[in-house]
Design an enzyme around this catalytic site. Sequence first.
Site, PDB file in Angstrom:
ATOM      1  N   ASP A 107      11.660  14.916 -35.464  1.00  0.00           N
ATOM      2  CA  ASP A 107      10.747  15.979 -35.022  1.00  0.00           C
ATOM      3  C   ASP A 107      11.343  17.375 -35.206  1.00  0.00           C
ATOM      4  O   ASP A 107      10.603  18.345 -35.385  1.00  0.00           O
ATOM      5  CB  ASP A 107      10.241  15.767 -33.587  1.00  0.00           C
ATOM      6  CG  ASP A 107      11.342  15.580 -32.575  1.00  0.00           C
ATOM      7  OD1 ASP A 107      12.521  15.600 -32.960  1.00  0.00           O
ATOM      8  OD2 ASP A 107      11.019  15.410 -31.387  1.00  0.00           O
ATOM      9  N   CYS A 108      12.682  17.478 -35.206  1.00  0.00           N
ATOM     10  CA  CYS A 108      13.280  18.785 -35.482  1.00  0.00           C
ATOM     11  C   CYS A 108      12.981  19.158 -36.934  1.00  0.00           C
ATOM     12  O   CYS A 108      12.686  20.324 -37.244  1.00  0.00           O
ATOM     13  CB  CYS A 108      14.783  18.748 -35.232  1.00  0.00           C
ATOM     14  SG  CYS A 108      15.182  18.394 -33.520  1.00  0.00           S
TER      15      CYS A 108
END
Length: 723
Positions: free
Chosen positions: A454-455
Amino acid sequence: MAWRLICDRGQQVWKYLKNENSTEIYFDKQNLNSADKVYRENAIQLNYKPLNIDESQYDKLKIPIFNEQLLSSAVKSTLNAINYYRSLQVEDGHWPGDYAGPMFLLPGAIITDYITKFDFTEEEKYQMIKYLFNHQLSDGGWGTHIESRSTMFGTVLNYISLRLLGISFNDQRIKNAYKFIQREGGAMYAPSWAKFWLCVLGVMPWEGVNSLFPELWLLPQWLPFHPSRYWCHCRMVYLPMSYIYAEKIVGEISPLIKQLRNELYIDKYEYIDFTKYRNSISPLDLYSPQTILLKMLNFFTNSYEHIYNRQLRNKASEFLISYIEAEDEHTNYIDIGPVNKFLNMLSVWHSKGRQSKQFELHLNRVNDYLWLSEDGMKIQGYNGSQLWDTVFSIQAILETGLAHLYTNSLNLAYYYLDISQVLEDVKDNIKYNRHISKGGWPFSTRDHGWPITDCTAEGIKTTLLLHEQIFNCPRRITSDRLEYAIHFILSTQNKDGGWASYELQRSGSWIEWLNPAEVFKNIMVDYSYVECTSACVQALLKFRLEIHFPNHRRKEIDIAIDRGIKFIKKSQRKDGSWYGSWAVCFTYGTWFAIEGLIAAGESTESNTIKKAVEFLLSKQNFDGGWGESYLSCVYKSYIDHKQSQVINTAWAVLSLMSAKADSIAIRKGIQFIINKQCSNGDWNQQSISGVFNGNCMISYTNYRNIFPIWALGRFIKNNYIQQ
Ligand code: LAN
């Protein structure tokens, strides 16, 4: 102030300046969560420029003024908020903040310091003592994290830490802690992760813990329970633990250690049969009980410990230490997290020696984990949340539609995105069970380098947004770098359609039966999470829309998005909510789910969205806010907080605006956020908002600025477009 935070390409180091006056900053024991006053007061003193907001300024900024009061105060509040918040940004473009909260991390550092004598400075030790006493609870104990009730995990480890830091047994506060431990039956009732440290320190014999069976690592990798398949955090913690266990490392038995042996137990140390207590644990700590299967396996591995083959054990040790060294090199000696950081350091001290180059390199990166706030000095849960806070800050500021006012700040933030993307896979990635890294973004810094799904997704989203919205954006993040990022995302989608945190899920969830850590749940493999899935779907959608990449891997992206959306829908709970695994809790999970679904074109009239909206509306408080207790995460069911929380309110209001829901509820929520704002543009720090493994909380200090700005921004933008 005598302490300064020095930042360099994301690395955060607290320096004590001898020539400056030191002023103590008051810690409010009512709210155990850190408000991060030391960093903020420093930054505000240096950077803050007052903002003179008067009605005529809005015209200059070309924001329409309506007679309508709420909108006008929302604009005022947003400008004030960003003006304050941008003063907290540092030259390399990121927003620093306190990322601590767990109470079992500092002891690892202090015990390692005591054994290897690497020596924290006197000033650091002073601040650590302050921190530990500030978080001692009235019953004499400490919790597993700053807001938890006392546990043996927290109490035993922090008691030892204070004693190692030189606090006398006669100190009344130590006596209170001593009584707590005695009341709970002695340190043999601490969980296995604490017992491990006791053995290393020499205040418990190695028979006190179940065998870690170091030879497990030599078994073939196709076995479904092979450690290479574990969640990377679990894998990288049990790796040095296995080495230390194989070598039965114990520090020097000093007079203080002998005294501690007498303080930690009810009976005389010499007479205790520690083997009997391997599975003992206080009910205060028990969250994820050991299963019968695990107990049976322990029986075999404990028996094997009497007959193991020395040659094979040596082979295991050699393999483990080479793996530890590889992790050290891959992460520039930061390591994936604060637990394996100190375990690796201890392993390197043992195998290479105190004077070795490797130990020196480790020493250089200890400070990356230290953080100073008004409550004292602590070890953070990671080497910071630099990238994560920055991508959210960018999105919050852009949401206001005021990008033209903040180009300096946004350009700087773009610089941070640029320097933190990982551009290469780690050396020998297959040998060390590392997924590809190239193109991914980490949670903190490039030096750390473990990429996260998700980063990376948020990295892609914000890069594209900034390319679109900053005038003359230098576009240093080139198309091929974005394509690699997309490749990373596509390569990490699980069979169930969702995305996990770092890697693919490498074994079934049945393996949780083997979880030896009684204090954490779901640590054995990397599962698909709604948050990670939503972020990845949003990144793919945004990338697909780009004119620069109209057909790049189009089919694969289409399929990945569909599967991701199906996963999100499938994980909705009966009441319409989603469980959030990484922050508190249902408001967080539901926010991610709604954003992902709406971005993918889900109708706001669909049952899925309607149920989610109904859920959120049912949780709104009379004051217009939402407030969720961290216990929601622990018990997996919605538990009200005594007070509405600004961050929960922002997530709820953002979700409702995306879902085009009841405007009265939204307005009440927005009004609540505005009412809670301080006159300088900040919000007061309320309860802790991050979590991991169901049971341990972690502070996200910048959330109290990011999410209100984001929510207010969306409110302004929506009304601005409509009128
Ligand atoms: C984190 C921090 C970031 C977080 C998000 C990116 C927000 C999330 O969406 C995915 C999971 C992830 C990467 C995450 C996982 C667990 C971490 C690494 C942490 C909460 C930071 C600290 C925690 C780590 C396990 C703490 C060390 C303790 C052990 C039990 C090993």
